[in-house]
Design an enzyme around this catalytic site. Structure first.
Site, short mmCIF file in Angstrom:
data_model
loop_
_atom_site.label_atom_id
_atom_site.label_comp_id
_atom_site.label_asym_id
_atom_site.label_seq_id
_atom_site.Cartn_x
_atom_site.Cartn_y
_atom_site.Cartn_z
CB SER A 178 -13.73 -14.06 -3.17
OG SER A 178 -13.90 -14.08 -4.28
CB ILE B 66 -5.41 -7.57 -2.79
CG1 ILE B 66 -6.39 -7.58 -4.05
CG2 ILE B 66 -6.41 -6.46 -1.75
CD1 ILE B 66 -7.48 -8.47 -4.30
CE1 TYR C 18 -10.08 -18.01 -3.50
CE2 TYR C 18 -11.88 -17.37 -4.99
CZ TYR C 18 -10.79 -16.98 -4.16
OH TYR C 18 -10.29 -15.71 -3.98
CB SER D 200 1.98 -10.74 -4.58
OG SER D 200 1.24 -11.14 -5.39
CE LYS E 19 -10.96 -16.36 -0.65
NZ LYS E 19 -9.97 -15.56 0.14
N1 NAP Z 1 -7.60 -11.21 -7.64
C1 NAP Z 1 -8.80 -11.51 -7.37
O1 NAP Z 1 -9.52 -11.50 -8.33
C2 NAP Z 1 -9.51 -12.09 -6.21
C3 NAP Z 1 -10.80 -11.98 -6.06
C4 NAP Z 1 -11.34 -11.93 -4.81
C5 NAP Z 1 -10.72 -12.41 -3.79
N2 NAP Z 1 -9.51 -12.35 -3.58
C6 NAP Z 1 -8.35 -12.80 -2.65
O2 NAP Z 1 -7.57 -11.74 -2.27
C7 NAP Z 1 -6.60 -12.10 -1.62
C8 NAP Z 1 -5.34 -11.67 -2.06
O3 NAP Z 1 -5.02 -12.51 -3.27
P1 NAP Z 1 -4.48 -11.68 -4.91
O4 NAP Z 1 -5.46 -11.45 -5.57
O5 NAP Z 1 -3.99 -10.39 -4.36
O6 NAP Z 1 -3.45 -12.98 -5.20
P2 NAP Z 1 -1.96 -12.86 -5.26
O7 NAP Z 1 -1.20 -11.73 -5.74
O8 NAP Z 1 -1.61 -14.36 -5.56
O9 NAP Z 1 -1.47 -12.75 -3.70
C9 NAP Z 1 -1.73 -13.87 -2.77
C10 NAP Z 1 -0.99 -13.77 -1.41
O10 NAP Z 1 -1.13 -14.73 -0.39
C11 NAP Z 1 0.27 -15.18 -0.10
N3 NAP Z 1 0.08 -16.51 0.60
C12 NAP Z 1 -0.45 -17.64 -0.23
N4 NAP Z 1 -0.18 -18.73 0.47
C13 NAP Z 1 0.12 -18.27 1.77
C14 NAP Z 1 0.37 -18.95 3.01
N5 NAP Z 1 0.37 -20.36 3.01
N6 NAP Z 1 0.80 -18.32 3.98
C15 NAP Z 1 0.99 -16.89 3.84
N7 NAP Z 1 0.71 -16.26 2.77
C16 NAP Z 1 0.29 -17.05 1.99
C17 NAP Z 1 0.90 -15.00 -1.05
O11 NAP Z 1 2.20 -14.81 -0.79
P3 NAP Z 1 3.55 -15.90 -0.83
O12 NAP Z 1 3.50 -16.67 -1.91
O13 NAP Z 1 4.60 -15.07 -0.48
O14 NAP Z 1 3.34 -16.58 0.67
C18 NAP Z 1 0.54 -13.62 -1.57
O15 NAP Z 1 1.11 -12.46 -0.88
C19 NAP Z 1 -6.77 -13.72 -1.43
O16 NAP Z 1 -7.33 -13.98 -0.12
C20 NAP Z 1 -7.61 -14.16 -2.86
O17 NAP Z 1 -8.33 -15.26 -2.44
C21 NAP Z 1 -8.76 -12.10 -4.81
#
Ligand code: NAP
Length: 265
Positions: free
Chosen positions: A143, A16, A156, A14, A160
């Site tokens: 982040s 990023i 969080y 999902s 990070k």
């Molecule tokens: N979106 C933002 O604004 C933002 C900003 C700064 C940093 N980030 C960081 O970007 C990264 C990706 O997040 P996203 O924004 O793309 O959110 P997202 O769409 O919720 O994606 C999160 C991903 O992490 C996986 N995941 C969660 N728990 C897991 C586990 N225990 N083992 C393996 N995989 C796991 C989920 O897949 P499953 O549920 O299939 O396991 C999913 O693929 C994260 O590290 C997040 O902290 C996001």
């Protein structure tokens, strides 16, 4: 530059991670896609396959990064896929939406298990492979929350910040061995991150909040990250909102920043 290279992405089901998978597929990389939900990984594989890669060039490798035994087995499978691991993108993560006073210790521990220990455990398994290769690129999706503390995210932000420190320190240790280390610092990006964020009792927040809803498009985000990786940047900021300017304010006028975040919702 990534044609034929093996790129392992966690959190690839999902957001990023998914968007990055498509960017690497377009460049002819061999992909290892990990997350907990195999059906979603198969969906990403099918789409990535339409960008020129054959099914044999993409390995779906389900993995819960909090399970150390699974990490060891998955790393062996990942190495066996093409014989090398050229890049590991530690991108799996969960966020938080709860005040400190309302947050159970178990919730803090869960955030750290996924966002910190999961990344460290996998990095530690892959590092010897890259050291033996004499090359590789370790990447973490940290982040802006790894640089700035904001309300409702004490756990969080702590996680990070820990990742920024870990990967900066790792870089100092391994850069002379031919291994690159990049930290990605996204601002608000439109993904499912808020929906799956933990409330104080550990249950899911279950909705998109206005910061994430107004965040940068995830495809655009992945393109910026790719540019940073291709240039070998050690730190890759990505986002298009005022939170990116906050990074500069924190650096040069920390007290102004502390007042700004106090006023934020
Ligand atoms: N979106 C933002 O604004 C933002 C900003 C700064 C940093 N980030 C960081 O970007 C990264 C990706 O997040 P996203 O924004 O793309 O959110 P997202 O769409 O919720 O994606 C999160 C991903 O992490 C996986 N995941 C969660 N728990 C897991 C586990 N225990 N083992 C393996 N995989 C796991 C989920 O897949 P499953 O549920 O299939 O396991 C999913 O693929 C994260 O590290 C997040 O902290 C996001």
């Amino acid at each position: 530059m990534y044609k034929g290279k093996t790129i392992w992405i966690t959190g690839a089901s999902s957001g990023i991670g998914e968007a990055l998978a498509y960017e690497f597929a377009r460049r002819g990389a061999k992909l290892i896609l990990s997350a907990r939900r195999p059906d979603e990984l198969e969906r990403v594989k099918a789409t990535a396959g339409t960008y020129g890669n054959g099914p044999d060039d993409i390995l779906v490798l389900p993995l819960d990064v909090t399970d150390e035994a699974q990490i060891a087995t998955a790393t062996a499978q990942a190495k066996a896929f093409t014989g090398s691991i050229d890049m590991l993108i530690n991108n799996a993560g969960i966020s938080q939406r709860s005040l400190c006073v309302d947050t159970d210790m178990a919730t803090y521990r869960k955030l750290f298990e996924v966002d910190v220990f999961g990344q460290i455990a996998l990095t530690k398994e892959v590092l010897p492979i890259m050291l033996a290769q004499g090359s590789g690129h370790m990447v973490v999706t940290a982040s802006v929350a790894g640089k700035i503390g904001v309300k409702q995210r004490t756990g969080y932000c702590a996680a990070k910040h820990a990742m920024m420190g870990f990967f900066d320190a790792l870089r100092a240790e391994v850069e002379d061995s031919g291994i690159q280390v990049s930290t990605i610092t996204p601002g608000f990006i439109r993904t499912n991150i808020a929906t799956h964020a933990l409330k104080g009792d550990g249950s899911e927040f279950g909705k998109v909040d206005k910061n994430i809803a107004g965040g940068m498009d995830v495809v655009e985000c992945a393109k910026v990250i790719m540019k940073g990786l291709e240039r070998g940047k050690r730190e890759i900021p990505v986002g298009d909102g005022p939170e990116m300017k906050a990074l500069l304010v924190k650096r040069f006028f920390p007290n102004t920043l502390f007042k700004m975040v106090r006023k934020m919702g």
